[in-house]
Design an enzyme around this catalytic site. Structure first.
Site, PDB file in Angstrom:
ATOM      1  N   THR A   1       0.821  -1.206   0.000  1.00  0.00           N
ATOM      2  CA  THR A   1       0.000   0.000   0.000  1.00  0.00           C
ATOM      3  C   THR A   1       0.859   1.262   0.000  1.00  0.00           C
ATOM      4  O   THR A   1       0.507   2.272  -0.608  1.00  0.00           O
ATOM      5  CB  THR A   1      -0.912  -0.008   1.247  1.00  0.00           C
TER       6      THR A   1
ATOM      7  N   THR B   1       1.903  -4.309   4.351  1.00  0.00           N
ATOM      8  CA  THR B   1       1.816  -4.590   5.791  1.00  0.00           C
ATOM      9  C   THR B   1       1.278  -5.990   6.103  1.00  0.00           C
ATOM     10  O   THR B   1       1.577  -6.528   7.164  1.00  0.00           O
ATOM     11  CB  THR B   1       0.903  -3.556   6.498  1.00  0.00           C
TER      12      THR B   1
ATOM     13  N   LYS C   1       0.993  -8.048  12.769  1.00  0.00           N
ATOM     14  CA  LYS C   1      -0.094  -7.160  12.376  1.00  0.00           C
ATOM     15  C   LYS C   1      -1.323  -7.629  13.151  1.00  0.00           C
ATOM     16  O   LYS C   1      -1.845  -8.715  12.893  1.00  0.00           O
ATOM     17  CB  LYS C   1      -0.327  -7.229  10.865  1.00  0.00           C
TER      18      LYS C   1
HETATM   19  N1  ASP Z   1      -2.348  -6.001   0.958  1.00  0.00           N
HETATM   20  C1  ASP Z   1      -1.353  -4.985   1.162  1.00  0.00           C
HETATM   21  C2  ASP Z   1      -0.005  -5.657   1.293  1.00  0.00           C
HETATM   22  O1  ASP Z   1       0.262  -6.277   2.261  1.00  0.00           O
HETATM   23  C3  ASP Z   1      -1.699  -4.189   2.371  1.00  0.00           C
HETATM   24  C4  ASP Z   1      -0.699  -3.122   2.775  1.00  0.00           C
HETATM   25  O2  ASP Z   1       0.301  -2.877   2.175  1.00  0.00           O
HETATM   26  O3  ASP Z   1      -0.966  -2.480   3.798  1.00  0.00           O
HETATM   27  O4  ASP Z   1       0.797  -5.564   0.411  1.00  0.00           O
END
Ligand code: ASP
Length: 434
Positions: free
Chosen positions: A100, A176, A255
């Site tokens: 993200t 994340t 997380k």
């Molecule tokens: N789905 C995304 C990822 O883990 C979520 C994020 O980056 O917060 O790449």
């Protein structure tokens, strides 16, 4: 470039990107630094507020716009590398992997997509130039849920090469969702690390006014360049407020919330530090939990991961055929997420016993907080007798550790390694959540 009408007005008023401006809407006004236009809408003026947030204001809603102050330092938006190199004492790399933090809205699907490069991120946050000499580089553009062991191998090799170049710290911009798997993978793959390697992400994409990307990136770059500590870390919002970021040890964080900015927490441990990014200050919360920075250390790379490793959650009604299937498919390692202290249903015992004959089987707890203890109940003692290795660490970390150990060492060594603390992953003393 902004839309033509906006550019003309800005030129007429002598306003350039980087200048402090005051923008009035009907009743409200906003003061901040004029930023380059957002990726997707040239009719929205983007300004960075004093709290570090970027907001977008639709041009048609603006009643008045004034210049408050010229851009402070004459820093060209796209500086040449040599200029950046000379400016600071410390040099760090930002390696972007996607997620993200490197995403923007894709108007074809209406969803966000990891299309921003490390250079885009760097240029969007002018404060980064004040921290260290920064070398941004994109090494992949994926969402972290789609990562596999090949990505870890690549990341580890890239980090190792940066260390060899002599950088003072490395920031890895990352999705994340599985950042804690990657931070664990790197914690094991690069041994004898003498500098900080800091994973950072965002819960809102970088092209949104409400993005947490800037605060997280600024904090992680501060930590990577200035911290006295070495190791692999995760740096994200400490709370819902923008006030500070928490730095967690890469093998102890998880997380724990799907969308909040403070989604990452240290489990059974304290965060190692807090970054007060506005004051450019690092507060150490657990300095003796980690090694100190030492650039002269000779790092070693163990970048192989065994792919035939599984992480299985045990639950009422669990079908033991799942374990039999893994053994039939020649899986070399199985990490079980047991209930409570690390328990398995009694009727699964037979399958576990058989699995222990052909693979390394480890037991963790799905409770997340607290300890694994196979000595309390006779069922746990049976597991120990069968050869199950109790692992006092997060299930995800045990999974990554087992894949790493099987990828680099002999079976006998793996059994020992799984019982040994390699990168601060083993809970020796519960600090929180007894
Ligand atoms: N789905 C995304 C990822 O883990 C979520 C994020 O980056 O917060 O790449």
């Amino acid at each position: 470039m902004y839309a033509r009408e906006i550019e003309e007005k800005l030129t007429e008023l002598g306003i350039k990107v980087g200048d402090k401006i005051k923008v009035s809407k009907e009743e409200k006004y906003y003061e901040g630094i004029l930023m380059p236009r957002s990726f997707y809408n040239p009719d929205v003026l983007v300004i960075k507020l004093a709290n570090g947030y970027n907001i977008g204001i639709e041009w048609k809603n603006i009643v008045k716009i004034e210049k408050v102050e010229e851009e402070k330092k004459k820093v060209a938006r796209v500086e040449r590398k040599e200029e950046i190199q000379e400016k600071h004492e410390k040099t760090i790399s930002i390696l972007s992997t996607g997620g993200t933090i490197a995403s923007k809205v894709d108007y074809r699907t209406g969803g966000v997509r990891p299309a921003m490069t490390a250079q885009d991120l760097f240029e969007a946050i002018p404060e980064l130039r004040e921290i260290a000499n920064i070398e941004p580089r994109t090494i992949m553009q994926v969402y972290s849920e789609s990562m596999n062991f090949e990505h870890y191998e690549k990341m580890a090799k890239e980090v190792f090469n940066e260390i060899k170049k002599g950088v003072d710290g490395i920031v890895i911009a990352h999705g994340t969702d599985t950042m804690h798997y990657s931070s664990a993978a790197l914690s094991f793959a690069v041994q004898n690390l003498g500098i900080p390697v800091v994973f950072v992400g965002a819960q809102r994409s970088s092209d949104r006014g409400s993005s947490d990307a800037a605060v997280n990136l600024i904090s992680s770059c501060l930590f990577a360049s200035q911290s006295e500590l070495a190791g692999v870390f995760i740096c994200m919002h400490e709370s819902m407020s923008d006030y500070a970021c928490a730095v967690h040890l890469g093998t102890r964080a998880r997380k724990l919330h799907a969308s909040r900015r403070d989604a990452f927490k240290s489990v059974n441990a304290k965060p190692v530090a807090r970054v007060l990014w506005r004051e450019k200050k690092i507060e150490y919360l657990c300095k003796d939990c980690v090694n100190l920075r030492d650039k002269n250390k000779e790092s070693e790379l163990f970048a192989n991961f065994e792919k035939k490793v599984a992480l299985i959650k045990l639950h009422p009604g669990f079908n033991p055929e799942i374990i039999d299937f893994l053994i039939e498919k020649s899986y070399k390692g199985i990490v079980l997420e047991g209930t409570g202290l690390g328990h398995a249903p009694e009727y699964v015992m037979h399958a576990i016993r058989n699995a222990c004959e052909h693979a390394i089987v480890c037991m963790t707890s799905q409770c997340i907080f607290g300890r694994v203890n196979l000595n309390v109940y006779y069922t746990g003692r049976d597991l120990l007798k069968a050869g199950v290795i109790p692992c006092e660490m997060l299930p995800e970390v045990a999974f990554i550790k087992l894949a790493w150990a099987l990828g680099n060492f002999s079976e006998e060594e793996v059994k020992e390694i799984m019982r040994k603390n390699v990168a601060g992953e083993i809970v020796e003393r519960i600090l929180y959540g007894e």
